[in-house]
Write an enzyme that holds these catalytic residues in place. Sequence first.
Site, PDB file in Angstrom:
ATOM      1  N   LYS A  22      12.717   7.185 -13.266  1.00 27.78           N
ATOM      2  CA  LYS A  22      11.921   5.963 -13.218  1.00 27.78           C
ATOM      3  C   LYS A  22      10.442   6.267 -13.444  1.00 27.78           C
ATOM      4  O   LYS A  22       9.989   7.400 -13.217  1.00 27.78           O
ATOM      5  CB  LYS A  22      12.065   5.305 -11.841  1.00 27.78           C
ATOM      6  CG  LYS A  22      13.456   4.793 -11.497  1.00 27.78           C
ATOM      7  CD  LYS A  22      13.467   4.239 -10.079  1.00 27.78           C
ATOM      8  CE  LYS A  22      14.848   3.726  -9.695  1.00 27.78           C
ATOM      9  NZ  LYS A  22      15.187   2.485 -10.391  1.00 27.78           N
ATOM     10  N   ARG A  55      12.777   3.955  -1.565  1.00 25.54           N
ATOM     11  CA  ARG A  55      13.310   4.344  -0.257  1.00 25.54           C
ATOM     12  C   ARG A  55      14.224   3.246   0.294  1.00 25.54           C
ATOM     13  O   ARG A  55      15.043   3.500   1.178  1.00 25.54           O
ATOM     14  CB  ARG A  55      12.166   4.608   0.725  1.00 25.54           C
ATOM     15  CG  ARG A  55      11.336   3.375   1.085  1.00 25.54           C
ATOM     16  CD  ARG A  55      10.136   3.746   1.952  1.00 25.54           C
ATOM     17  NE  ARG A  55       9.340   2.587   2.352  1.00 25.54           N
ATOM     18  CZ  ARG A  55       8.375   2.051   1.619  1.00 25.54           C
ATOM     19  NH1 ARG A  55       8.086   2.580   0.417  1.00 25.54           N
ATOM     20  NH2 ARG A  55       7.677   1.013   2.045  1.00 25.54           N
ATOM     21  N   ASP A  79      20.185   6.077 -14.079  1.00 30.33           N
ATOM     22  CA  ASP A  79      19.526   5.166 -13.147  1.00 30.33           C
ATOM     23  C   ASP A  79      20.398   3.949 -12.853  1.00 30.33           C
ATOM     24  O   ASP A  79      20.014   3.098 -12.058  1.00 30.33           O
ATOM     25  CB  ASP A  79      18.166   4.729 -13.706  1.00 30.33           C
ATOM     26  CG  ASP A  79      17.300   4.048 -12.676  1.00 30.33           C
ATOM     27  OD1 ASP A  79      17.497   4.320 -11.476  1.00 30.33           O
ATOM     28  OD2 ASP A  79      16.428   3.242 -13.053  1.00 30.33           O
ATOM     29  N   ARG A 127      26.183   1.273  -9.129  1.00 27.71           N
ATOM     30  CA  ARG A 127      27.525   0.797  -9.479  1.00 27.71           C
ATOM     31  C   ARG A 127      28.544   1.935  -9.454  1.00 27.71           C
ATOM     32  O   ARG A 127      29.736   1.699  -9.232  1.00 27.71           O
ATOM     33  CB  ARG A 127      27.485   0.107 -10.840  1.00 27.71           C
ATOM     34  CG  ARG A 127      27.113   0.973 -12.006  1.00 27.71           C
ATOM     35  CD  ARG A 127      26.605   0.190 -13.198  1.00 27.71           C
ATOM     36  NE  ARG A 127      25.269  -0.358 -12.969  1.00 27.71           N
ATOM     37  CZ  ARG A 127      24.588  -1.088 -13.851  1.00 27.71           C
ATOM     38  NH1 ARG A 127      25.127  -1.377 -15.020  1.00 27.71           N
ATOM     39  NH2 ARG A 127      23.384  -1.537 -13.569  1.00 27.71           N
TER      40      ARG A 127
END
Length: 525
Positions: A297, A306, A367, A371
């Site tokens: 990211k 976090r 990223d 899922r």
Amino acid sequence: MRLPLPLPALRRLGARSLACRGFSASSSRGQSTAMTKGLILGIYAKEKDADALQFTRAGDTFDKHVSGKLRELLALSGPPLKTGKTRIFYGLHQDFPSVVVTGLGKKTSGIDELENWNEGKENIRVAIAAACRQLQDLEITSVEVDPCGDAQAAAEGAILGLYEFDELKQKKKTVISAQLYGSGDDEAWHKGLVFAKGQNLARYLMESPANEMTPTKFAEKVEQELKKVNNSTTVHIRPKSWIEDQEMGAFLSVAKGSDEPPVFLEIHYKGSPNADDPPVVFVGKGITFDSGGISIKPSANMDLMRADMGGAATICSTIITAATLNLPLNLIGLAPLCENMPSGKANKPGDVVRAKNGKTIQVDNTDAEGRLILSDALCYAHTFNPKVIINAATLTGAMDIALGSAATGVFTNSSWLWTKLFEASTETGDRMWRMPLFEHYTRQIVDCQLADINNIGKYRSGGACTAAAFLKEFVTHSKWAHLDIAGVMTNKDEVPYLKKGMSGRPTRTLVEFLVRMSKDNENSQ
């Protein structure tokens, strides 16, 4: 004698005690009047052609005991109070050196079908939160709160409005001891305290730094909280070896990029009088820090990741709250917990991993890891013969783009389940909005070069929908809902009764959903 209520009424009063950082609620009516004390009273907006100020019942009672001085001072002090605006008065009564009057909006406010919430309840939450904060800023340590016609909403506004994560600071906010003002609403007040405390627990878990809230520490904290409230609970903190035995290859593929060991947290609450009653199973995404992995990211705002375990935080807090309320339901919470980090062991774009149900997954974006861990947990959820499966996850930035912080996006294969969630969200003001599970999106993730399914869609558009379509590939149950809570993860100033920071949403809506389900079960017996 304690004014403004007569002594016999005062002796009948009492509210159960709860506490959280910055706020405590007490049933004690014998506290020393030497303490700095405040009183919060509500006032409604003026109706057309009405000359007199319209207090709540408690406000009217107080004003009579001070010979109409409060009404007189309000009339002299400026224009009528708007919703959530406050005015403070001093020296009106010996028991309450400080009296805050807060605007409640129109007395006739109720369900707003365009807003999809109960405006009257929301106004109370906003108004009480604003008044409590004003007293906290004055370092007042004890306050009595006007129920304003809905003691549950008043309690929620007080506790939610005062919460602030200051666990790691040397200088902390004033802790306020608060209790219900008046009688007859103790049960609703207590319910509001429990609901709000549950959401604040989720806020605490989400706000804690990733080095303080690792997968192991998260699981231990939930175990500690659950065992405080009910003996009908079981906690399993499953180690990596168990995860391997379960053949949760998708979960393990994410966890292997970090030196922090993964944990699969499994919590059980058996509240139903029928031990064999099928459970409601909650599944929560538990990425305790998300760097993005190899698909890393941008550094800006990465610290917010976090809270990428917000799904796990909300579902665990929901079950803890349900156990506190002794709801007659069987509940199970499942939380795959790990970090998503870049390393020589991490998933690489183009890797193929195998989920618990045997499906292979091409990982084209590391990223899109939430899922992956949820896919294995959802497969495992089916083994409990559940009544309902609900998963929650801060899953996609696309959900934030679609709905922002206004509502949780809900993808479900059950109109019955959607209706129940929607009705609960209207009551709590923590709204939900149904999103599509069209085959249109499924085609985009099963059109995969190397494996059965891709972890991202073919196109950038509809990212929240393709993520939901991915999860659907691991669900066979007819009553399943996926809650994408990425948009409601944080609060800046959108929800007035929540301070800036992690929101803990939609914990109260899930608890309300369970309260309603428990009543339905009782009525059907």
